[in-house]
Design a protein around this motif. Structure first.
Motif, PDB file in Angstrom:
ATOM      1  N   THR A   1       0.782  -1.237   0.000  1.00 26.11           N
ATOM      2  CA  THR A   1       0.000   0.000   0.000  1.00 26.11           C
ATOM      3  C   THR A   1       0.814   1.288   0.000  1.00 26.11           C
ATOM      4  N   PHE A   2       2.029   1.266   0.580  1.00 23.80           N
ATOM      5  CA  PHE A   2       2.675   2.540   0.863  1.00 23.80           C
ATOM      6  C   PHE A   2       4.068   2.696   0.268  1.00 23.80           C
ATOM      7  N   ALA A   3       4.836   1.611   0.287  1.00 25.24           N
ATOM      8  CA  ALA A   3       6.241   1.714  -0.094  1.00 25.24           C
ATOM      9  C   ALA A   3       6.395   2.099  -1.561  1.00 25.24           C
ATOM     10  N   ALA A   4       7.130   3.172  -1.797  1.00 27.19           N
ATOM     11  CA  ALA A   4       7.357   3.659  -3.168  1.00 27.19           C
ATOM     12  C   ALA A   4       8.307   4.846  -3.116  1.00 27.19           C
ATOM     13  N   ASN A   5       8.768   5.257  -4.287  1.00 26.73           N
ATOM     14  CA  ASN A   5       9.519   6.502  -4.430  1.00 26.73           C
ATOM     15  C   ASN A   5       8.540   7.613  -4.777  1.00 26.73           C
ATOM     16  N   TYR A   6       8.676   8.748  -4.091  1.00 28.70           N
ATOM     17  CA  TYR A   6       7.746   9.862  -4.264  1.00 28.70           C
ATOM     18  C   TYR A   6       8.501  11.148  -4.587  1.00 28.70           C
ATOM     19  N   LEU A   7       7.744  12.104  -5.074  1.00 31.25           N
ATOM     20  CA  LEU A   7       8.222  13.473  -5.204  1.00 31.25           C
ATOM     21  C   LEU A   7       7.462  14.319  -4.194  1.00 31.25           C
ATOM     22  N   LEU A   8       8.193  15.007  -3.320  1.00 37.60           N
ATOM     23  CA  LEU A   8       7.577  15.931  -2.377  1.00 37.60           C
ATOM     24  C   LEU A   8       7.224  17.208  -3.119  1.00 37.60           C
TER      25      LEU A   8
ATOM     26  N   LYS B   1      13.083  14.414  -3.666  1.00 37.02           N
ATOM     27  CA  LYS B   1      12.719  12.997  -3.758  1.00 37.02           C
ATOM     28  C   LYS B   1      12.630  12.407  -2.359  1.00 37.02           C
ATOM     29  N   VAL B   2      11.583  11.615  -2.144  1.00 38.42           N
ATOM     30  CA  VAL B   2      11.369  10.955  -0.850  1.00 38.42           C
ATOM     31  C   VAL B   2      11.019   9.493  -1.105  1.00 38.42           C
ATOM     32  N   ALA B   3      11.542   8.607  -0.270  1.00 41.58           N
ATOM     33  CA  ALA B   3      11.221   7.184  -0.395  1.00 41.58           C
ATOM     34  C   ALA B   3      10.653   6.660   0.921  1.00 41.58           C
ATOM     35  N   PHE B   4       9.557   5.926   0.828  1.00 39.18           N
ATOM     36  CA  PHE B   4       9.010   5.164   1.951  1.00 39.18           C
ATOM     37  C   PHE B   4       9.251   3.689   1.619  1.00 39.18           C
ATOM     38  N   THR B   5       9.998   2.990   2.462  1.00 38.23           N
ATOM     39  CA  THR B   5      10.335   1.602   2.162  1.00 38.23           C
ATOM     40  C   THR B   5       9.388   0.650   2.889  1.00 38.23           C
ATOM     41  N   SER B   6       9.339  -0.572   2.398  1.00 39.71           N
ATOM     42  CA  SER B   6       8.482  -1.578   3.025  1.00 39.71           C
ATOM     43  C   SER B   6       8.960  -1.916   4.435  1.00 39.71           C
ATOM     44  N   TYR B   7      10.216  -1.599   4.754  1.00 39.92           N
ATOM     45  CA  TYR B   7      10.764  -1.862   6.086  1.00 39.92           C
ATOM     46  C   TYR B   7      10.418  -0.767   7.087  1.00 39.92           C
TER      47      TYR B   7
ATOM     48  N   GLU C   1      13.432   7.921   3.520  1.00 40.62           N
ATOM     49  CA  GLU C   1      14.648   8.529   2.980  1.00 40.62           C
ATOM     50  C   GLU C   1      14.286   9.835   2.282  1.00 40.62           C
ATOM     51  N   GLY C   2      14.975  10.904   2.656  1.00 39.54           N
ATOM     52  CA  GLY C   2      14.815  12.170   1.948  1.00 39.54           C
ATOM     53  C   GLY C   2      13.807  13.142   2.528  1.00 39.54           C
ATOM     54  N   LEU C   3      13.161  12.811   3.646  1.00 41.66           N
ATOM     55  CA  LEU C   3      12.196  13.725   4.259  1.00 41.66           C
ATOM     56  C   LEU C   3      12.814  14.292   5.528  1.00 41.66           C
ATOM     57  N   GLN C   4      13.093  15.567   5.512  1.00 41.11           N
ATOM     58  CA  GLN C   4      13.819  16.201   6.615  1.00 41.11           C
ATOM     59  C   GLN C   4      13.081  16.017   7.943  1.00 41.11           C
TER      60      GLN C   4
ATOM     61  N   ALA D   1      -6.321  18.366  10.415  1.00 42.79           N
ATOM     62  CA  ALA D   1      -6.246  19.828  10.559  1.00 42.79           C
ATOM     63  C   ALA D   1      -5.568  20.426   9.326  1.00 42.79           C
ATOM     64  N   THR D   2      -4.333  20.879   9.482  1.00 39.42           N
ATOM     65  CA  THR D   2      -3.646  21.583   8.401  1.00 39.42           C
ATOM     66  C   THR D   2      -2.898  20.612   7.490  1.00 39.42           C
ATOM     67  N   GLU D   3      -2.950  20.876   6.209  1.00 42.60           N
ATOM     68  CA  GLU D   3      -2.174  20.084   5.257  1.00 42.60           C
ATOM     69  C   GLU D   3      -0.689  20.383   5.448  1.00 42.60           C
ATOM     70  N   ILE D   4       0.117  19.321   5.597  1.00 41.23           N
ATOM     71  CA  ILE D   4       1.547  19.483   5.862  1.00 41.23           C
ATOM     72  C   ILE D   4       2.400  19.039   4.678  1.00 41.23           C
ATOM     73  N   PHE D   5       2.146  17.825   4.162  1.00 35.02           N
ATOM     74  CA  PHE D   5       2.944  17.290   3.056  1.00 35.02           C
ATOM     75  C   PHE D   5       2.030  16.822   1.935  1.00 35.02           C
ATOM     76  N   ARG D   6       2.538  16.980   0.718  1.00 36.20           N
ATOM     77  CA  ARG D   6       1.885  16.399  -0.461  1.00 36.20           C
ATOM     78  C   ARG D   6       2.945  15.618  -1.239  1.00 36.20           C
ATOM     79  N   PHE D   7       2.641  14.363  -1.555  1.00 33.72           N
ATOM     80  CA  PHE D   7       3.574  13.499  -2.276  1.00 33.72           C
ATOM     81  C   PHE D   7       2.903  12.959  -3.523  1.00 33.72           C
ATOM     82  N   LYS D   8       3.685  12.825  -4.559  1.00 36.17           N
ATOM     83  CA  LYS D   8       3.223  12.186  -5.795  1.00 36.17           C
ATOM     84  C   LYS D   8       4.174  11.060  -6.127  1.00 36.17           C
ATOM     85  N   LYS D   9       3.620   9.889  -6.426  1.00 38.08           N
ATOM     86  CA  LYS D   9       4.469   8.748  -6.741  1.00 38.08           C
ATOM     87  C   LYS D   9       5.328   9.045  -7.960  1.00 38.08           C
ATOM     88  N   LYS D  10       6.602   8.682  -7.857  1.00 37.99           N
ATOM     89  CA  LYS D  10       7.522   8.887  -8.966  1.00 37.99           C
ATOM     90  C   LYS D  10       7.323   7.773  -9.985  1.00 37.99           C
TER      91      LYS D  10
END
Length: 259
Positions: free
Chosen positions: A157-164, A174-180, A184-187, A249-258
């Motif tokens: 459902t979640f693990a992928a490479n994204y563009l912030l 570039k941000v990555a959410f891994t299956s583990y 990566e890449g999100l300050q 509440a407030t929108e903080i991050f928006r990601f689009k799958k790479k």
């Protein structure tokens, strides 16, 4: 005598090798067909239908973990609890567990291809089915057992490479959410945990994710909107002595799958 040394050496080598092979076979023989991690098909199918853990009702994310010799089974109710049971009455295709639920005993059956395990909850005439997860998913240790459910559903459902995306909707980094469960890449964040089940499930009507740097963490409600993954900060609307109830509440991050 010296001329016979190569022959003697060869015979000894074959003898030693043969003994070693037998010893290895005894300790590394084939695993029992029931061995492995079995994840709820009912939950997986519900998640595929609704696309969101928060929309799944009355279906538990159960995982059956059977040890190498198939004499014990651990029921991992993801995010809730684990129970260990003794396996009895085992045949080539079935085994039984006493007091697994409200039935006196429960019989489990494996499919002919070895890819599905199932049992009938006789009191409610309800069948539960499980698919065998690949060993690569069984990496998280829960109460001494290697569980696979979280890793499997992270990948599904979640693990992928994204563009912030920035405020203008343009790619910023570039941000990555891994299956583990790594980021990566999100300050400010290095780990994430999606709420699939448990107390966190009742804390919001949406979907909850926790982001962490290993020392502190923040909760967000997330949702998909036209292919964009949006994280919202949370507002706790519960009274002080009540269990927290989070609303977005407030929108903080928006990601689009790479792509």
């Amino acid at each position: 005598m010296l001329k016979n040394l190569p022959v003697i050496f060869t015979i000894c080598s074959l003898f030693i090798f043969g003994c070693k092979s037998k010893s290895e076979n005894k300790t590394t023989g084939a695993a029992d067909p029931f061995y492995g991690n079995w994840i709820s098909i009912n939950y997986r199918d519900s998640l595929n239908i609704y696309g969101s853990p928060g929309k799944i009702k009355n279906v538990d994310l159960d995982e059956l973990i059977i040890n190498y010799t198939a004499d014990s089974l651990c029921l991992n109710v993801e995010g809730v609890e684990t129970h260990v049971f003794k396996i009895i009455g085992k045949s080539a295709t079935t085994f039984r567990i006493n007091k697994f639920n409200q039935d006196e005993f429960t019989e489990f059956a494996i499919s002919s291809d070895g890819k599905e395990l199932s049992y009938l909850y006789k009191k409610y005439n309800q069948k539960f089915r499980f698919f065998k997860a690949e060993p690569k998913y069984a990496v998280k240790i829960t109460n001494g057992w290697r569980t696979a459910a979280q890793l499997y559903f992270n990948e599904l459902t979640f693990a992928a490479n994204y563009l912030l995306l920035n405020g203008d909707g343009k790619p910023a980094s570039k941000v990555a959410f891994t299956s583990y469960g790594k980021i990566e890449g999100l300050q400010g964040y290095t780990e994430f945990s999606v709420c699939y089940q448990g107390d966190c499930r009742s804390m919001t009507d949406g979907d909850l994710i926790t982001l962490s740097d290993g020392a502190s963490s923040d909760n967000y409600i997330y949702e998909w909107n036209k292919g964009v993954l949006i994280f919202y900060s949370i507002s706790n609307t519960a009274l002080r002595d009540e269990m927290p109830h989070y609303e977005k509440a407030t929108e903080i991050f928006r990601f689009k799958k790479k792509m």
